[in-house]
Design a protein around this motif. Structure first.
Motif, PDB file in Angstrom:
ATOM      1  N   GLN A  29     -34.662  -2.375 -34.174  1.00  0.00           N
ATOM      2  CA  GLN A  29     -33.639  -2.517 -35.209  1.00  0.00           C
ATOM      3  C   GLN A  29     -32.389  -1.716 -34.848  1.00  0.00           C
ATOM      4  OE1 GLN A  29     -33.622  -4.515 -37.871  1.00  0.00           O
ATOM      5  NE2 GLN A  29     -35.617  -5.307 -37.242  1.00  0.00           N
ATOM      6  N   TYR A  30     -32.628  -0.496 -34.328  1.00  0.00           N
ATOM      7  CA  TYR A  30     -31.502   0.365 -33.953  1.00  0.00           C
ATOM      8  C   TYR A  30     -30.708  -0.254 -32.804  1.00  0.00           C
ATOM      9  CZ  TYR A  30     -28.861   4.509 -32.683  1.00  0.00           C
ATOM     10  OH  TYR A  30     -27.839   5.383 -32.408  1.00  0.00           O
ATOM     11  N   SER A  31     -31.459  -0.815 -31.823  1.00  0.00           N
ATOM     12  CA  SER A  31     -30.756  -1.395 -30.681  1.00  0.00           C
ATOM     13  C   SER A  31     -29.991  -2.659 -31.088  1.00  0.00           C
ATOM     14  CB  SER A  31     -31.727  -1.704 -29.547  1.00  0.00           C
ATOM     15  OG  SER A  31     -32.568  -2.761 -29.904  1.00  0.00           O
ATOM     16  N   ARG A  32     -30.477  -3.330 -32.123  1.00  0.00           N
ATOM     17  CA  ARG A  32     -29.792  -4.552 -32.567  1.00  0.00           C
ATOM     18  C   ARG A  32     -28.444  -4.249 -33.216  1.00  0.00           C
ATOM     19  NH1 ARG A  32     -34.361  -8.433 -35.277  1.00  0.00           N
ATOM     20  NH2 ARG A  32     -35.448  -8.921 -33.344  1.00  0.00           N
ATOM     21  N   LYS A  33     -28.253  -3.021 -33.629  1.00  0.00           N
ATOM     22  CA  LYS A  33     -26.977  -2.721 -34.268  1.00  0.00           C
ATOM     23  C   LYS A  33     -25.831  -2.752 -33.260  1.00  0.00           C
ATOM     24  CE  LYS A  33     -26.558   2.286 -34.505  1.00  0.00           C
ATOM     25  NZ  LYS A  33     -26.403   3.370 -35.432  1.00  0.00           N
ATOM     26  N   PHE A  34     -26.198  -2.780 -31.985  1.00  0.00           N
ATOM     27  CA  PHE A  34     -25.185  -2.903 -30.946  1.00  0.00           C
ATOM     28  C   PHE A  34     -25.019  -4.359 -30.494  1.00  0.00           C
ATOM     29  CE2 PHE A  34     -26.874   1.427 -30.396  1.00  0.00           C
ATOM     30  CZ  PHE A  34     -25.717   2.152 -30.633  1.00  0.00           C
ATOM     31  N   ASN A  35     -25.752  -5.295 -31.139  1.00  0.00           N
ATOM     32  CA  ASN A  35     -25.695  -6.706 -30.758  1.00  0.00           C
ATOM     33  C   ASN A  35     -24.792  -7.503 -31.706  1.00  0.00           C
ATOM     34  OD1 ASN A  35     -27.528  -6.113 -28.794  1.00  0.00           O
ATOM     35  ND2 ASN A  35     -29.269  -7.069 -29.813  1.00  0.00           N
ATOM     36  N   ILE A  36     -24.126  -8.485 -31.121  1.00  0.00           N
ATOM     37  CA  ILE A  36     -23.319  -9.427 -31.896  1.00  0.00           C
ATOM     38  C   ILE A  36     -23.835 -10.814 -31.539  1.00  0.00           C
ATOM     39  CG2 ILE A  36     -21.028 -10.384 -32.312  1.00  0.00           C
ATOM     40  CD1 ILE A  36     -19.911  -7.691 -31.291  1.00  0.00           C
ATOM     41  N   LYS A  37     -24.166 -11.591 -32.543  1.00  0.00           N
ATOM     42  CA  LYS A  37     -24.637 -12.960 -32.312  1.00  0.00           C
ATOM     43  C   LYS A  37     -23.523 -13.911 -32.753  1.00  0.00           C
ATOM     44  CE  LYS A  37     -28.490 -16.048 -33.324  1.00  0.00           C
ATOM     45  NZ  LYS A  37     -29.739 -16.203 -34.090  1.00  0.00           N
ATOM     46  N   MET A  38     -23.153 -14.789 -31.823  1.00  0.00           N
ATOM     47  CA  MET A  38     -22.076 -15.734 -32.114  1.00  0.00           C
ATOM     48  C   MET A  38     -22.633 -17.147 -32.046  1.00  0.00           C
ATOM     49  SD  MET A  38     -18.910 -14.066 -30.058  1.00  0.00           S
ATOM     50  CE  MET A  38     -17.817 -15.281 -30.676  1.00  0.00           C
ATOM     51  N   VAL A  39     -22.366 -17.918 -33.080  1.00  0.00           N
ATOM     52  CA  VAL A  39     -22.792 -19.313 -33.103  1.00  0.00           C
ATOM     53  C   VAL A  39     -21.547 -20.193 -32.907  1.00  0.00           C
ATOM     54  CG1 VAL A  39     -24.842 -18.950 -34.495  1.00  0.00           C
ATOM     55  CG2 VAL A  39     -22.664 -19.342 -35.621  1.00  0.00           C
ATOM     56  N   ASN A  40     -21.792 -21.400 -32.462  1.00  0.00           N
ATOM     57  CA  ASN A  40     -20.722 -22.378 -32.207  1.00  0.00           C
ATOM     58  C   ASN A  40     -19.697 -21.858 -31.196  1.00  0.00           C
ATOM     59  OD1 ASN A  40     -21.797 -24.265 -33.997  1.00  0.00           O
ATOM     60  ND2 ASN A  40     -20.754 -23.311 -35.742  1.00  0.00           N
TER      61      ASN A  40
END
Length: 199
Positions: A128-139
């Protein structure tokens, strides 16, 4: 010597013996002799005594033989009982050792399970902590020979008016998608500040 004179001498001697016997043996003497002989009741009594002695001896021998056999069987059974007791004691000791070992393994297993739950919880937290550095872009449209990093930096600059450097992006790639349409893009930034700026 003349044979007829010998016979007459023998005949004379026999006559003298006969007369001597008549004088010496009387009827009373014969009666007394018969009374002194063993009576039939005495014989029965003697036979009874002999039989009782024989039966007593036989009884004692049979009793001794039975007692010896009983003693032999009892000794054999006592030996077998002692062997069984020894085996039972050894099995009891082994069972106790196994119970101690089982208790130790149970304690270790509970400890391992607790550590596993703790590790899983920490892994979830880290994920969860590491996901805070992730950006998910759709389209995020695909291009031929696309350079996702460059395209992403340009899109963020043009559409969001944010300036990010190449060093701010740790990783970028498209996710596998089983749905129709453009697969989403995941971007990992160096810190969450860059993410906050983009959001």
């Amino acid at each position: 010597m003349n044979l007829s004179s010998d016979f007459s001498g023998i005949s004379k001697d026999l006559g003298e013996i006969k007369s001597a016997l008549k004088d010496n043996i009387k009827k009373d003497d014969l009666t007394k002799a018969l009374e002194n002989l063993v009576k039939q009741s005495d014989i029965e009594q003697i036979v009874t005594i002999i039989v009782e002695k024989l039966l007593g001896t036989l009884r004692n021998e049979i009793k001794k033989e039975v007692n010896d056999k009983v003693t032999e069987i009892t000794n054999k059974q006592n030996t077998e009982i002692q062997l069984l007791k020894s085996q039972n004691s050894a099995l009891s000791n082994q069972l106790e050792e196994q119970n101690i070992r089982l208790n130790s393994i149970t304690i270790e297993m509970e400890d391992t399970m607790n550590k596993s739950y703790s590790a899983l919880s920490m892994a979830n937290y880290n994920e969860q902590y590491s996901r805070k550095f992730n950006i998910k872009m759709v389209n995020f449209q695909t291009e031929n020979d696309e350079n996702l990093r460059e395209s992403f930096l340009k899109t963020v600059k043009d559409d969001l008016d944010l300036k990010l450097e190449k060093r701010d992006i740790v990783a970028i790639h498209r996710l596998r998608s089983y749905k129709s349409g453009v697969p989403p893009v995941i971007v990992k930034v160096v810190n969450s500040e860059g993410k906050k700026q983009q959001l």
